[in-house]
Design a protein around this motif. Structure first.
Motif, PDB file in Angstrom:
ATOM      1  N   ILE A  10     -93.880  70.770  51.456  1.00 13.99           N
ATOM      2  CA  ILE A  10     -95.243  70.015  51.480  1.00 13.99           C
ATOM      3  C   ILE A  10     -94.925  68.843  51.229  1.00 13.99           C
ATOM      4  N   GLN A  11     -94.117  68.275  50.260  1.00 20.07           N
ATOM      5  CA  GLN A  11     -94.010  66.623  49.816  1.00 20.07           C
ATOM      6  C   GLN A  11     -92.735  65.995  50.999  1.00 20.07           C
ATOM      7  N   ARG A  12     -91.577  67.077  51.712  1.00 23.78           N
ATOM      8  CA  ARG A  12     -91.184  66.445  53.224  1.00 23.78           C
ATOM      9  C   ARG A  12     -92.150  66.742  54.344  1.00 23.78           C
ATOM     10  N   ARG A  13     -92.715  67.363  54.218  1.00 20.55           N
ATOM     11  CA  ARG A  13     -93.487  66.848  55.613  1.00 20.55           C
ATOM     12  C   ARG A  13     -94.541  66.034  55.321  1.00 20.55           C
ATOM     13  N   LEU A  14     -95.585  65.947  53.926  1.00 20.52           N
ATOM     14  CA  LEU A  14     -96.118  64.604  54.221  1.00 20.52           C
ATOM     15  C   LEU A  14     -95.297  63.156  54.371  1.00 20.52           C
ATOM     16  N   SER A  15     -93.590  62.910  53.833  1.00 17.18           N
ATOM     17  CA  SER A  15     -92.787  62.270  54.103  1.00 17.18           C
ATOM     18  C   SER A  15     -92.374  61.971  55.555  1.00 17.18           C
ATOM     19  N   SER A  16     -92.108  62.827  56.321  1.00 17.66           N
ATOM     20  CA  SER A  16     -91.577  62.599  57.032  1.00 17.66           C
ATOM     21  C   SER A  16     -92.728  62.132  58.061  1.00 17.66           C
ATOM     22  N   THR A  17     -94.391  62.806  58.006  1.00 19.30           N
ATOM     23  CA  THR A  17     -95.124  62.169  58.416  1.00 19.30           C
ATOM     24  C   THR A  17     -95.300  60.658  58.474  1.00 19.30           C
ATOM     25  N   VAL A  18     -95.618  60.394  56.974  1.00 19.17           N
ATOM     26  CA  VAL A  18     -95.974  58.881  56.814  1.00 19.17           C
ATOM     27  C   VAL A  18     -93.876  58.156  56.997  1.00 19.17           C
ATOM     28  N   ALA A  19     -92.782  58.452  57.686  1.00 16.42           N
ATOM     29  CA  ALA A  19     -91.956  57.962  58.121  1.00 16.42           C
ATOM     30  C   ALA A  19     -92.542  57.842  59.645  1.00 16.42           C
ATOM     31  N   ALA A  20     -92.610  58.868  60.425  1.00 21.90           N
ATOM     32  CA  ALA A  20     -93.844  58.913  61.733  1.00 21.90           C
ATOM     33  C   ALA A  20     -94.461  57.710  62.003  1.00 21.90           C
ATOM     34  N   ALA A  21     -95.118  57.837  60.879  1.00 19.81           N
ATOM     35  CA  ALA A  21     -96.446  57.105  61.491  1.00 19.81           C
ATOM     36  C   ALA A  21     -95.487  55.186  61.088  1.00 19.81           C
ATOM     37  N   MET A  22     -94.890  55.029  60.106  1.00 22.77           N
ATOM     38  CA  MET A  22     -94.185  53.281  60.315  1.00 22.77           C
ATOM     39  C   MET A  22     -93.295  53.568  61.505  1.00 22.77           C
ATOM     40  N   ALA A  23     -92.316  54.560  62.247  1.00 23.56           N
ATOM     41  CA  ALA A  23     -91.958  54.245  62.980  1.00 23.56           C
ATOM     42  C   ALA A  23     -92.626  53.840  64.278  1.00 23.56           C
ATOM     43  N   ALA A  24     -93.875  54.417  64.046  1.00 20.55           N
ATOM     44  CA  ALA A  24     -94.269  54.369  65.766  1.00 20.55           C
ATOM     45  C   ALA A  24     -95.090  52.647  65.622  1.00 20.55           C
ATOM     46  N   ARG A  25     -95.530  52.135  64.221  1.00 20.51           N
ATOM     47  CA  ARG A  25     -96.464  50.850  64.408  1.00 20.51           C
ATOM     48  C   ARG A  25     -94.722  49.726  63.933  1.00 20.51           C
ATOM     49  N   PRO A  26     -94.914  49.052  64.871  1.00 20.60           N
ATOM     50  CA  PRO A  26     -94.198  47.538  64.972  1.00 20.60           C
ATOM     51  C   PRO A  26     -94.269  47.128  63.619  1.00 20.60           C
ATOM     52  N   SER A  27     -93.117  46.144  62.595  1.00 21.15           N
ATOM     53  CA  SER A  27     -92.848  45.747  62.047  1.00 21.15           C
ATOM     54  C   SER A  27     -94.100  44.263  61.953  1.00 21.15           C
ATOM     55  N   VAL A  28     -94.140  43.841  61.103  1.00 26.57           N
ATOM     56  CA  VAL A  28     -94.852  43.306  60.702  1.00 26.57           C
ATOM     57  C   VAL A  28     -95.107  41.164  61.701  1.00 26.57           C
ATOM     58  N   ALA A  29     -93.476  41.569  62.118  1.00 25.94           N
ATOM     59  CA  ALA A  29     -93.033  40.604  62.233  1.00 25.94           C
ATOM     60  C   ALA A  29     -93.138  40.884  63.944  1.00 25.94           C
ATOM     61  N   GLU A  30     -92.821  41.368  63.783  1.00 20.98           N
ATOM     62  CA  GLU A  30     -93.043  42.288  65.884  1.00 20.98           C
ATOM     63  C   GLU A  30     -94.683  41.831  66.080  1.00 20.98           C
ATOM     64  N   LEU A  31     -95.336  42.638  65.288  1.00 21.18           N
ATOM     65  CA  LEU A  31     -96.853  41.812  65.987  1.00 21.18           C
ATOM     66  C   LEU A  31     -96.978  40.876  65.621  1.00 21.18           C
ATOM     67  N   ARG A  32     -97.148  39.807  64.591  1.00 23.19           N
ATOM     68  CA  ARG A  32     -97.244  38.601  64.598  1.00 23.19           C
ATOM     69  C   ARG A  32     -96.281  37.587  66.192  1.00 23.19           C
ATOM     70  N   GLY A  33     -95.433  38.634  66.037  1.00 24.85           N
ATOM     71  CA  GLY A  33     -94.766  37.651  67.627  1.00 24.85           C
ATOM     72  C   GLY A  33     -95.846  38.091  68.707  1.00 24.85           C
ATOM     73  N   ARG A  34     -95.671  39.590  68.818  1.00 26.61           N
ATOM     74  CA  ARG A  34     -97.116  39.951  70.078  1.00 26.61           C
ATOM     75  C   ARG A  34     -98.224  38.803  69.923  1.00 26.61           C
ATOM     76  N   ARG A  35     -99.060  39.020  69.036  1.00 27.69           N
ATOM     77  CA  ARG A  35     -99.793  38.272  68.857  1.00 27.69           C
ATOM     78  C   ARG A  35     -99.883  36.829  69.863  1.00 27.69           C
ATOM     79  N   SER A  36     -98.975  35.681  68.608  1.00 29.27           N
ATOM     80  CA  SER A  36     -99.105  34.454  69.117  1.00 29.27           C
ATOM     81  C   SER A  36     -97.915  34.413  70.708  1.00 29.27           C
ATOM     82  N   GLU A  37     -97.026  35.664  71.140  1.00 28.58           N
ATOM     83  CA  GLU A  37     -97.405  34.877  72.791  1.00 28.58           C
ATOM     84  C   GLU A  37     -98.504  35.478  73.388  1.00 28.58           C
ATOM     85  N   VAL A  38     -99.334  36.198  73.187  1.00 27.22           N
ATOM     86  CA  VAL A  38    -100.306  36.540  73.646  1.00 27.22           C
ATOM     87  C   VAL A  38    -101.264  35.375  73.676  1.00 27.22           C
ATOM     88  N   PHE A  39    -101.555  34.577  72.393  1.00 26.87           N
ATOM     89  CA  PHE A  39    -101.911  33.324  72.495  1.00 26.87           C
ATOM     90  C   PHE A  39    -101.603  32.171  73.128  1.00 26.87           C
TER      91      PHE A  39
END
Length: 347
Positions: A10-39
């Motif tokens: 169960i712990q391994r599955r939860l860890s892999s789920t969290v890791a997958a979510a983190m991989a799917a979500r861009p980093s803070v720097a990437e998010l800020r860069g995209r928002r600033s680019e659209v602005f």
């Protein structure tokens, strides 16, 4: 043994789920860069709407200024541009402007001939200036919270409730990574957040306003369900059906009203407390609070201590239930941030 094996799986599955979510979500720097680019793209598009320079008349009002008329550039010149044709005092001390009776950001372009008053913290009635300042400090607080944690901890910015200065503190609501639900900030963590804000203040960053249609704002906040809902709500409440974005450095935010011209107008600034608001649709909600005084107003350290003690108490929530304190958490995962008529034209 079977129970232990099941727990490990169960712990391994939860860890892999969290890791997958983190991989799917861009980093803070990437998010800020995209928002600033659209602005930036939308800002350039709006500026291109004025390919030819048209002149407008700006009648400036204020002590010693009545009767002054400036010839400025439509869609390009701002109240700050007008201040630069007056005195250094008006440039350094003005916080916001009043344009035809409407509160106006110093960095927002003027689109028609108008009357202009420059407002400062030392005006006879600084109520509107104080409100804009409090709103700006809360926006700065959100910027600090988004950038102060490590990239492997998600921070979702919620709203910055509009509070009167008499409340004693400004605030910004956030949702931290679920792994931090038991975390309580230490004094050192609060000092680290305060240092992050001071760094942004010392950079004297400009708050750039941009009025946009909802689809643009939705693109800016495409990774935040809460912000998208906030965009739709603000657009419905707006007479023009638009929302106002601000950019500070590479940080883009929504604002319900004008902000002051630049971060350098802030002086004494401290993050004073983090309170739990309980669970919400996005997760455990926190209210981060702070206290600040503008550059033109300073308090003796004894007075500041009393103000700070007051700013530690939770604001904006009536009859908040008392909760027992959880056990001391591990060290917070904060990273120190390295959070008569002139004929001259101006842009």
């Amino acid at each position: 043994m079977a129970c232990r094996t099941t727990c490990r799986l169960i712990q391994r599955r939860l860890s892999s789920t969290v890791a997958a979510a983190m991989a799917a979500r861009p980093s803070v720097a990437e998010l800020r860069g995209r928002r600033s680019e659209v602005f930036g793209r939308e800002q350039a598009r709006q500026r291109a709407l004025y390919p030819r320079i048209e002149k407008i008349e700006v009648q400036v009002h204020g002590p010693g200024l009545n009767g002054t008329v400036l010839i400025m550039n439509k869609g390009l010149s701002t109240p700050l541009s007008c201040a630069k044709h007056l005195t250094e005092f008006h440039v350094t001390n003005s916080a916001v402007a009043m344009v035809d009776g409407e509160l106006w950001s110093l960095n927002r372009p003027l689109t028609h001939s108008c009357s202009l008053s420059l407002l400062s913290f030392r005006d006879a009635d600084p109520t509107l200036v104080n409100q804009a300042y409090w709103r700006s400090c809360a926006s700065l607080l959100g910027q600090v919270m988004e950038t102060s944690f490590k990239d492997d901890f998600i921070v979702d910015l919620l709203s910055a409730p509009e509070l009167p200065v008499t409340s004693g503190a400004f605030c910004h609501n956030v949702v931290l990574d679920p792994r931090l639900d038991s975390w309580l900030p230490s004094e050192e963590a609060l000092r680290s957040l305060s240092r992050g804000a001071q760094q942004l203040i010392h950079q004297n960053l400009v708050w750039e306003p941009l009025e946009v249609m909802p689809p643009v704002a939705l693109e800016v906040f495409s990774h935040s369900r809460f912000k998208q809902e906030e965009v739709e709500k603000m657009a419905q409440e707006s007479q023009q059906g638009t929302v106002t974005l601000y950019r500070c450095g590479d940080h883009v935010l929504l604002s319900a009203g004008p902000l002051v011209a630049r971060t350098g107008l802030c002086n004494q600034y401290e993050v004073t407390a983090v309170h739990s608001l309980g669970p919400g649709p996005q997760g455990l909600q926190r209210r981060v609070q702070g206290l600040s005084l503008p550059l033109q107003l300073q308090a003796h350290h004894t007075v500041w201590r009393k103000l700070r003690a007051r700013a530690e108490r939770q604001v904006g929530v009536r009859n908040a239930p008392e909760t027992s304190s959880p056990p001391p958490p591990p060290p917070p995962p904060l990273c120190k941030l390295t959070p008569e008529r002139h004929t001259t034209s101006s842009v």
